[in-house]
Design an enzyme around this catalytic site. Structure first.
Site, PDB file in Angstrom:
ATOM      1  CD  GLU A  91      -2.982  -0.966   0.141  1.00  0.00           C
ATOM      2  OE1 GLU A  91      -3.449   0.165  -0.097  1.00  0.00           O
ATOM      3  OE2 GLU A  91      -3.298  -1.979  -0.509  1.00  0.00           O
ATOM      4  CB  SER A 476     -48.698 -25.923  44.471  1.00  0.00           C
ATOM      5  OG  SER A 476     -50.096 -26.076  44.373  1.00  0.00           O
TER       6      SER A 476
END
Length: 833
Positions: A91, A476
């Protein structure tokens, strides 16, 4: 003549000088105009790129990760020089010498553009310019953007070092396959760390920034190979690798995960499940979704992977057992078209994209398959990732109502499991995700650390977490909170409460609640009331204590935020989550101390700083260098006392009776003391069991997502009890257990558990139970409480109830009495068992 010549050259010089000045002024003006309103580059010094948040098990194993951009931030000093050299060669080979822009590169690009008349416009951006474009500017190809790029690049070079600029670049760039930054890309393409990359692999990554989609390792393999070789040549010409290395590396084949040359890193990750997704959900609420997905958190989860596997197995077995008892085939609901079935290649491609769960392991891995042929005695199937065509015999569907033709058509996508005989493959067996669902949670009673969580049968089938998100009636299993309120209000396990008919006038009509047995048992001790899950005793007790007091207890334990003070809620009519119920039961088990449930032990930010720690207890002796032999460090907890320790023990003892003698006695049988409570709502729309040993609490619920009756035989004890039993057998083997701790300040008195009468110290027998009473509070025996309810003159007594039933002959030839037809009192909300 001389004067003319001097004048001529003077004019030329002046013109050139003026031209240069005008150009300089123009360039200066352009840069001044474009440089006025540029974004600040100084913020990049503190820039923190979006980074993956990762979740680890308690053993340090990576189990999940979350990210918007899959990035693993790596500081510059940890990025190998080879990787830096590869990207610089590809690059910006003058990176370490220019001041932010490369004038020669720009000129060469301009000349090339003129020569090609605009057909070959190549970039001349330096790495510094690319950082500016990626972070602060747009990606459009315009002169204005280029000018701004150069201005910002020169400013950045004055602010940050070259290594810092390169660090920003190598961590920010997109390299394809949802990989941002070089560390994530190395893992994605090669399943390697940066330090493990060979030169040709580093060059491959450096080839990507130009256009990742144009350099795909499979679709554009040759193009990527050419670009990789170009980068290797640049590395050689720049002196980064020797000629010998270059010649060897350039001959290497292009190998990648995508080409099947390496195993994907994702194979090491288990499939996402309810546990890690719940961590995602909770931390997104605590920190914000954006921060969690980009903050780079390292999360140490409380999960015990061995126990999580056992929880999933136990829950799935329980759900499948009920589903198969119904005998109804539902399938996946996915069918391939005849066009998809035209060839093997076509149906395999269609099957691979079918949206069916692939995360189920129960008796073996469940695989997607497509029905290719339906016959009388067999089903021919094509199985995903299995070369041979498979067969399902008729005997495999004997549990199912109907035959192959009635339940299957060609093209149906099904789930199958390989059946083995004598360690060799026998045939394929049909499987389905049950319509009934449920949740399971297990946690440490002292710390609240969640060890296992299963939010349904399959996460890939349904991501809805029924352990934490489903609001269901506990039935319950809520009753212990009524009894806890009573015990803290002066009642004892031997207190007598009348078990007799009740009628209550409500806006919906006359409510006549009943026990599940449809019988009334008269004066009964509290212990027997909870062991046998007597509804009428619970209602009378709630009325005696006061529903506001009961609601206050439920809220104190975190079961509800604002509980309604209706009597029906004493039977568990108000909805809550399994997660809250299990955390509340943990406080019974640990002596009444508050527990804050958690799925996370610790969270660290991207820099390794601890930003959350669940365990805030003080280790008093941890800094002492010489502790006496055999003595462990003292850990001091500073937790709220939610209920009196004696009350907690009394309630635990009563819940132990549920397991020893009561509604769970037929299914729970552990080698250590255990306590718990079943829960079954009316018409068995929800079934529960929540229980605990001295160190582990676990809970299960089952029910349809759209609540509806589950039919006869569906009870908390028979459906969730076996799930608890199977899980806790493994938990006890791993974590142990022991007797429940008896707090100081009380004494044991033997009583008759049927009548509540005191007994001599030497009394023995099944009817004898030793109850724990507070010192200084002399127990009162013989007093009976009825909740203030008068028995209506038209309410049936025990004998009348039995007479109103009808006698029938059972399938075994015996006789049984069925109760009368259900009324408002029996189908109203609340608990049964």
């Amino acid at each position: 003549m001389l004067r003319f010549i001097l004048s001529f050259f003077g004019s030329i010089f002046s013109t050139i000088t003026l031209g240069i000045a005008v150009i300089a002024l123009t360039i200066g003006a352009v840069f001044w105009i474009y440089g006025r309103d540029l974004p600040s580059h100084e913020s990049l010094a503190q820039y923190q790129p979006p980074t993956i948040s990762r979740i680890y098990s308690g053993e340090g194993q990576l189990i999940d990760e979350f990210a918007e951009e899959r990035r693993l931030f790596t500081p510059s000093d940890e990025i190998p020089v080879l990787v830096k050299q590869a990207f610089i060669s590809a690059e910006d080979k003058n990176f370490y010498t220019h001041k932010g822009y490369d004038a020669r590169g720009i000129a060469a690009a301009a000349i090339e553009a003129v020569r090609s008349r605009g057909s070959n416009v190549r970039g001349a951006s330096t790495i510094t310019q690319q950082v500016m474009k990626n972070f602060l500017l747009s990606g459009d190809r315009k002169a204005a953007r280029k000018i701004k790029e150069i201005i910002l690049a020169t400013r950045l070079e004055e602010t940050l070092s070259k290594d810092k600029i390169l660090e920003l670049y190598l961590n920010e760039i997109f390299l394809g396959q949802n990989s941002y930054g070089v560390a994530a890309a190395a893992q994605t393409y090669f399943n390697k760390t940066l330090g493990e990359l060979a030169p040709h692999e580093a060059a491959t990554l450096a080839s990507m920034p130009k256009a990742p989609s144009d350099y795909h390792p499979v679709r554009r393999k040759q193009r990527l190979t050419d670009r990789r070789n170009y980068v290797l040549r640049e590395m050689f010409e720049n002196g980064y690798i020797s000629e010998d290395v270059y010649k060897v590396e350039v001959e290497q084949p292009l190998r990648s995960v995508q080409n099947g040359d390496f195993e994907s890193f994702r194979t090491a990750l288990p499939p996402r499940d309810y546990f890690t997704d719940e961590i995602r959900r909770q931390l997104s609420q605590d920190f914000g979704e954006g921060e969690f997905f980009t903050g780079g958190f390292t999360v140490r989860a409380t999960i015990d992977e061995e126990m999580q596997t056992e929880a999933a197995l136990a829950m799935r077995q329980g759900l499948e057992k009920y589903d198969r008892s119904r005998g109804i085939w539902k399938g996946t609901g996915v069918t391939l078209t005849e066009e998809d079935l035209a060839s093997e290649e076509a149906w395999r491609a269609a099957l691979s994209s079918a949206e069916v769960p692939r995360d189920i392991t129960l008796g073996g891995k469940w695989r997607p398959a497509v029905v290719l042929e339906v016959a009388d005695q067999s089903l021919t199937v094509g199985v995903e990732d299995v070369a041979e065509i498979g067969r399902v015999p008729r005997a495999d569907i004997k549990w199912m109502k109907g035959n192959f033709q009635e339940n299957f058509t060609r093209g149906d996508v099904v789930l199958v499991r390989a059946e083995m005989k004598d360690d060799t493959f026998s045939h394929w067996s049909l499987r389905q995700v049950p319509e009934v669902q449920g949740g399971f949670v297990a946690m440490d009673v002292n710390t609240g650390r969640v060890l296992a969580m299963q939010g349904g049968f399959s996460y890939q089938h349904s991501v809805f977490n029924r352990a934490t998100q489903a609001q269901r009636q506990p039935g319950s299993s809520f009753k212990p909170f009524v009894y806890a309120a009573a015990l803290d209000s002066g009642y004892s396990p031997a207190t007598i409460v009348v078990d007799a008919p009740i009628e209550i006038d409500t806006p919906q009509g006359l409510w006549r609640p009943k026990n599940s047995t449809n019988k009334f048992y008269g004066p009964t001790p509290l212990r027997t009331g909870i062991e046998m899950s007597r509804n009428l005793m619970t209602i009378r007790l709630a009325q005696e204590v006061g529903m506001p007091v009961v609601a206050g207890y439920a809220e104190r334990f975190g079961v509800y935020d604002n509980m309604g003070t209706f009597l029906a809620n004493s039977l568990g009519a108000e909805e809550t989550t399994l997660y809250k119920m299990v955390a509340a039961y943990a406080m019974f088990a640990n002596g009444g101390q508050r527990v804050q449930p958690t799925l996370v032990d610790r969270i660290q930010d991207r820099f390794g700083r601890t930003i959350y720690r669940h365990d805030d207890r003080d280790c008093v002796d941890c800094s002492v260098a010489s502790l006496p032999e055999g003595r462990s460090p003292r850990i001091v907890a500073d937790r709220d006392q939610v209920m009196d320790p004696i009350t907690a023990y009394q309630l635990t003892s009563m819940l132990k009776g549920v397991v020893d003698r009561g509604t769970a006695s037929s299914v729970i049988n552990l080698p250590v003391p255990a306590a718990g409570k079943t829960g079954t709502t009316n018409e068995a729309r929800d079934v529960w069991f929540v229980g605990f040993t001295s160190n582990i609490v676990a809970g299960c619920y089952m029910g349809f997502d759209q609540p509806r009756p589950m039919g006869r035989g569906a009870y908390g004890g028979t459906m969730c009890g076996p799930v608890f039993q199977q899980f806790m057998q493994k938990a006890v083997a791993k974590f142990g257990g022991g007797p429940f701790t008896v707090p100081e300040g009380g004494r044991f008195i033997k009583i008759d558990r049927y009548t509540g009468a005191p007994l001599p110290l030497d009394a023995s027998g099944d009817y004898v139970v030793a109850e724990y009473f507070r010192d200084g509070a002399e127990p009162i025996f013989g007093m009976t409480f009825d909740g203030g309810f008068a028995m209506g003159s038209n309410l049936p007594l025990l004998e009348e109830v039995q007479q109103s039933g009808r006698q029938v002959t059972t399938s075994t030839g015996g006789t049984a009495v069925l109760g009368p037809k259900a009324s408002f009192g029996t189908i109203s909300s609340g608990g049964l068992y």
